[in-house]
Write an enzyme that holds these catalytic residues in place. Structure first.
Site, PDB file in Angstrom:
ATOM      1  N   ASP A 276       9.371   2.422   1.722  1.00  0.00           N
ATOM      2  CA  ASP A 276       8.172   3.132   2.135  1.00  0.00           C
ATOM      3  C   ASP A 276       8.021   2.935   3.641  1.00  0.00           C
ATOM      4  O   ASP A 276       7.587   1.880   4.098  1.00  0.00           O
ATOM      5  CB  ASP A 276       6.951   2.580   1.386  1.00  0.00           C
ATOM      6  CG  ASP A 276       5.660   3.301   1.746  1.00  0.00           C
ATOM      7  OD1 ASP A 276       5.610   3.936   2.821  1.00  0.00           O
ATOM      8  OD2 ASP A 276       4.694   3.211   0.971  1.00  0.00           O
TER       9      ASP A 276
ATOM     10  N   LYS B 180       2.738  10.178   8.236  1.00  0.00           N
ATOM     11  CA  LYS B 180       2.035   9.752   9.449  1.00  0.00           C
ATOM     12  C   LYS B 180       2.695  10.318  10.710  1.00  0.00           C
ATOM     13  O   LYS B 180       2.491  11.457  11.061  1.00  0.00           O
ATOM     14  CB  LYS B 180       1.897   8.227   9.476  1.00  0.00           C
ATOM     15  CG  LYS B 180       0.941   7.690   8.399  1.00  0.00           C
ATOM     16  CD  LYS B 180       0.615   6.227   8.604  1.00  0.00           C
ATOM     17  CE  LYS B 180      -0.294   5.672   7.525  1.00  0.00           C
ATOM     18  NZ  LYS B 180      -1.673   6.171   7.586  1.00  0.00           N
TER      19      LYS B 180
ATOM     20  N   PHE C 110       0.866  -1.179   0.000  1.00  0.00           N
ATOM     21  CA  PHE C 110       0.000   0.000   0.000  1.00  0.00           C
ATOM     22  C   PHE C 110       0.900   1.225   0.000  1.00  0.00           C
ATOM     23  O   PHE C 110       1.693   1.422   0.932  1.00  0.00           O
ATOM     24  CB  PHE C 110      -0.913   0.019   1.224  1.00  0.00           C
ATOM     25  CG  PHE C 110      -1.853   1.202   1.227  1.00  0.00           C
ATOM     26  CD1 PHE C 110      -3.070   1.130   0.570  1.00  0.00           C
ATOM     27  CD2 PHE C 110      -1.514   2.378   1.868  1.00  0.00           C
ATOM     28  CE1 PHE C 110      -3.941   2.222   0.557  1.00  0.00           C
ATOM     29  CE2 PHE C 110      -2.371   3.472   1.868  1.00  0.00           C
ATOM     30  CZ  PHE C 110      -3.593   3.395   1.204  1.00  0.00           C
TER      31      PHE C 110
END
Length: 391
Positions: free
Chosen positions: A214, A243, A129
């Site tokens: 990532d 985040k 993702f």
């Protein structure tokens, strides 16, 4: 009749009005223990006083000027990230998705400027993702992500997770980069073993392909080191973070070596909001706190405590849970049922958790959560599992 908020989420019937630490208060006054932290975003909990003070001070001085000018707060945060990582340079974004877009552009532009424009293929992995933009969903490639959104951006090769032979075969003179999450979050808290990350680094070195990590979900202290790849003793050429770096303020970044970033010159990328004084002031305070070795030691201690409690929970409820996955405070419970069932049962216990693929329930608490709150969270999961098992 369509709602005024585009209905792309199946939202829980909960609305929160305030929070402190690892606790949220709903509009009806109920208090919930938050083990999702806004999907690993609120790294220092809700309404952290240090972050509130930093944001308030900066808001009273300057919010936005754009990247047409030098931004001291941005330069200060970039300097901190460079000092604490493999990177030589940083570009700030507002989200992980934007960071993924730049990472893709950066890898392809690198080879274009090297006189090898045919090197455009980026290898990614099943279960990945990387965001929800058209480029990021093309990178992930799953039917759930891409159905109905074609034509997709070309230039991605999707491999099964953990298929080493396929990976070696896929690396060709057309490969620009390999992009991977050291720990898959949405994919089900799947940890790439250290030896595999080392082998991947070696393969990229052999072929010249750039290595992109990532760390949008697994970075910024989440695993007990500042960045998850540090456990394997390897470094990427390009890395995306977001985040936790903003502690709740929308902030992301792409970190890169000077060589990997060499194609990105003036005019090759931009962002109106990215790296604004507000976000970078907060990000700087987050990094000051999270990069402290004593803080990371505490994360590891809390992670050990939590994992021990979760292993006992799995043993007590084999009808609901199969195993514990993950690293640090990025943990998952493999469920025997749909994780949404456990999420809903946890709501009844005033506990917030996050579902993921592969029948996994994610537990992503604030990094500064107390042992008492962790123990309380496991006790509420125990009650939720009992409720499920009793029908």
């Amino acid at each position: 009749m369509i709602a005024s908020v585009l209905p792309t989420y199946n939202r829980a019937p909960l609305a929160f009005v305030k929070g402190a630490g690892s606790w949220l208060e709903a509009a009806d006054g109920r208090r919930f223990l938050d083990m999702g932290a806004g999907i690993a975003v609120n790294a220092l909990g809700h309404s952290n006083p240090d972050l509130v003070a930093t944001l308030t001070e900066q808001a009273g001085k300057l919010w936005h000027v754009s990247n047409l000018y030098q931004i001291p707060e941005q330069e200060a945060l970039a300097d901190k990230l460079v000092a604490e990582s493999f990177a030589d340079t940083v570009f700030f974004t507002n989200s992980g998705t934007e960071a993924a877009e730049l990472a893709i552009k950066m890898a392809r532009k690198y080879w274009y400027e090297k006189g090898q424009p045919e090197r455009i293929e980026i290898i990614t992995f099943e279960g990945a993702f990387h965001g929800r933009s058209t480029g990021a969903i093309a990178a992930a490639g799953s039917e759930k992500m891409v159905k109905g959104f074609g034509p997709l951006m070309p230039g991605f090769t999707h491999l099964k997770w953990g298929d080493h032979d396929a990976l070696r075969a896929a690396l060709t003179d057309k490969t620009a980069a390999v992009m991977i999450e050291p720990i898959q979050g949405e994919g089900g808290i799947r940890v790439v073993p250290d030896q595999c990350l080392k082998g991947l680094r070696d393969l990229c070195d052999e072929t010249g392909a750039l290595l992109i990590f990532d760390e949008v979900q697994c970075g910024v202290g989440r695993t007990g080191k500042l960045f998850a790849h540090e456990w394997a003793g390897v470094t990427p050429d390009i890395m995306m973070v977001a985040k936790g770096i903003g502690g709740g303020f929308p902030l992301g970044a792409v970190l890169a070596t000077e060589e990997a970033a060499s194609g990105m010159v003036a005019g090759s990328h931009g962002s109106t909001y990215g790296g604004n004084p507000l976000g970078c002031a907060v990000g700087g305070k987050v990094l000051d706190i999270v990069a402290d070795p004593a803080f990371l030691d505490q994360v590891n201690a809390r992670a050990g405590f939590m994992r021990q409690k979760l292993e006992a929970l799995v043993a007590a409820h084999p009808a609901t849970f199969e195993a514990v996955r993950g690293q640090g405070l990025m943990l998952g419970l493999k469920c025997t049922c749909a994780p949404a069932d456990v999420v809903n049962a946890a709501y009844a216990q005033n506990l917030l958790t996050v579902p993921a693929a592969d029948n996994v329930l994610r537990l992503l608490p604030a990094l500064n959560i107390s042992e008492a709150d962790l123990a309380e969270a496991v006790a509420r999961l125990d009650a939720a599992a009992t409720q499920l098992e009793q029908g």
